[in-house]
Design a protein around this motif. Structure first.
Motif, PDB file in Angstrom:
ATOM      1  N   ASP A 330      39.675  75.518  57.286  1.00 32.78           N
ATOM      2  CA  ASP A 330      40.082  74.841  56.058  1.00 32.78           C
ATOM      3  C   ASP A 330      39.382  75.529  54.888  1.00 32.78           C
ATOM      4  N   ARG A 378      40.946  72.655  60.265  1.00 30.13           N
ATOM      5  CA  ARG A 378      42.269  72.685  59.640  1.00 30.13           C
ATOM      6  C   ARG A 378      43.116  71.535  60.188  1.00 30.13           C
ATOM      7  N   THR A 379      43.893  70.925  59.333  1.00 29.61           N
ATOM      8  CA  THR A 379      44.694  69.775  59.742  1.00 29.61           C
ATOM      9  C   THR A 379      45.728  70.152  60.796  1.00 29.61           C
ATOM     10  N   ASP A 380      46.150  71.404  60.819  1.00 27.70           N
ATOM     11  CA  ASP A 380      47.147  71.839  61.800  1.00 27.70           C
ATOM     12  C   ASP A 380      46.516  72.459  63.045  1.00 27.70           C
TER      13      ASP A 380
END
Length: 446
Positions: A330, A378-380
């Protein structure tokens, strides 16, 4: 209490600990020896306990997990217990029960991958073996001893690029057949295979000539890299070593609790099997910590009140932002090596950090003059986990997940900054000596 370890002394001790601890069994023994030398009293789980205020204790389980406890003078129900947890195990290759293989006259040992190991770095390394051996003695009793070959006895050679022209763009590794260590060349292909237990017996006789080993019954033996820890970089900014995840945190916890005063109660727990889920009698998902607290505080109401006034720091390494792979982080949460310990946060409870425990840890760092960073995946992308959520859910203690930023996590050789472990140690000392009661924040109505 004054912090007594300089940066150089801390790192020198860390390197000695890493070198002497090729397996969780050896790490636990080394932790116990340091604690015993500092006056901690050994407890045995099969005995009756009568713990006394002002004294220091340790207890082990399975030879691979340990609890150290400082029984502070302040009533537990007033000030709770300052707890720090880490894990003793690291991803590795473990020798199978029937490991002997003969492939064209090359004697090899079949292995099982323990944990989420990065396999490619295991190639072309000078490997040794270590672990626990259980045997029958001359009296017919079963006993165990820790064994370390302490020399290069195996290697996993790479396949030459001439035989796999796609090696640099897409070679896969089959864990069953591609990473089998080579240990011996037989004089002839049709010779009987050496028996691995007999080899262990011979090594035991050589290392422990006074040990009455009648027969090796079984073993838990792992391969490890013989290359020792070292400083790396033009300015010696980094430490390269095996098992930084998570012996670095175990060493931090050890040195921190050795600096704990006698005002409040402090606890260090280092458990095995985190890399495979912690579900064992000596893992964080097992009952070791809960049973210790039950013996310390048999009355349920009192124990719940003490836990409410307590806090756990779950210390496990964090992913530093890799300069060659910056897009894996991120953009606002890429911890840097040598910029301080990392608070790890995950909305889906892969880490146990809350706003309250994060605020308290930031307070400890501020009081100790330690810089602090934050990590969110990271959100993904997914992230790893630690003993933090396990302890928080099993015991009910408020918990924070922190760690030192590192590169190459789960490789046979990992990389950390020279300053971050020392800084987290300073924060740990501050935490163990934080005398305000209780460790809690007041939530105002409205």
């Amino acid at each position: 209490m004054a912090n007594s370890l300089s940066l150089n002394d801390f790192n020198a001790g860390l390197m000695q600990f890493l070198q002497a601890s090729p397996t969780p069994f050896h790490a636990t023994r080394n932790l116990a020896n340091r604690l015993l030398a500092a006056g901690f009293i050994p407890l045995y789980e099969g005995d009756s306990w009568q713990l006394e205020v002002g004294k220091r204790y340790l207890v082990t389980r399975n030879d691979s997990s340990i609890i150290a406890f400082v029984y502070g003078k302040s009533p537990l129900v007033d000030k709770g217990i300052r707890m720090l947890g880490a894990h003793t195990d690291s991803p590795c290759l473990k020798v199978k029960p029937r490991a002997e293989l003969n492939r064209r006259g090359y004697f090899q040992l079949g292995v099982e991958v323990y944990g989420g190991a990065l396999l490619a770095p295991w190639y072309d390394r000078d490997l040794s073996m270590a672990g626990r051996v259980s045997y029958r003695n001359q009296e017919g009793e079963v006993a165990s001893v820790l064994l370390d070959f302490s020399r290069a006895v195996a290697i996993i050679p790479s396949l030459a690029i001439h035989l796999d022209r796609e090696a640099n763009s897409g070679r896969s590794i089959n864990a069953q057949k591609d990473i089998v260590p080579l240990v011996l060349q037989l004089a002839a292909e049709d010779l009987p295979l050496p028996d691995f237990r007999s080899l262990l017996h011979a090594e035991l006789q050589q290392q422990f000539p006074d040990l009455a080993v009648e027969q090796v019954l079984d073993y838990e033996i792992s391969f490890y890299d013989t290359q020792g820890p070292t400083f790396v970089g033009l300015e010696q900014d980094f430490i390269a070593s095996a098992r930084l995840d998570n012996l670095l945190s175990c060493f931090i916890g050890l040195e921190s609790i050795l600096q704990a005063g006698d005002e409040v109660s402090s606890l260090l727990i280092c458990t095995d099997h985190e890399e495979v889920g912690s579900a064992s009698c000596c893992g964080a998902k097992g009952p070791m910590l809960q049973q210790f607290l039950e013996r310390l505080l048999p009355e349920v109401d009192t124990r719940v009140r003490v836990i409410e006034r307590s806090m756990m720091i779950s210390a496990d390494n964090a992913h530093g932002i890799h300069p060659n792979f910056m897009d894996k982080h991120d953009e606002n949460h890429g911890p840097l090596l040598n910029r301080g310990p990392v608070i790890k946060v995950n909305a889906n409870q892969r880490y146990a950090t809350t706003s309250e425990t994060s605020a308290l840890f930031r307070l400890f760092c501020e009081k100790a003059g330690v810089p602090v960073q934050a990590f969110v995946a990271r959100t993904d992308m997914g992230c790893g986990s630690t003993i933090g959520p396990v302890v928080a859910s099993e015991v009910g203690v408020k918990t924070i997940d922190v760690g030192c930023p590192t590169f190459a996590m789960h490789s046979i050789r990992e990389l950390a900054g020279t300053k971050d472990g020392w800084w987290l140690y300073q924060a740990g000392v501050e935490f163990y000596n934080y005398a305000k009661a209780p460790i809690a924040l007041v939530t105002l109505p409205g």
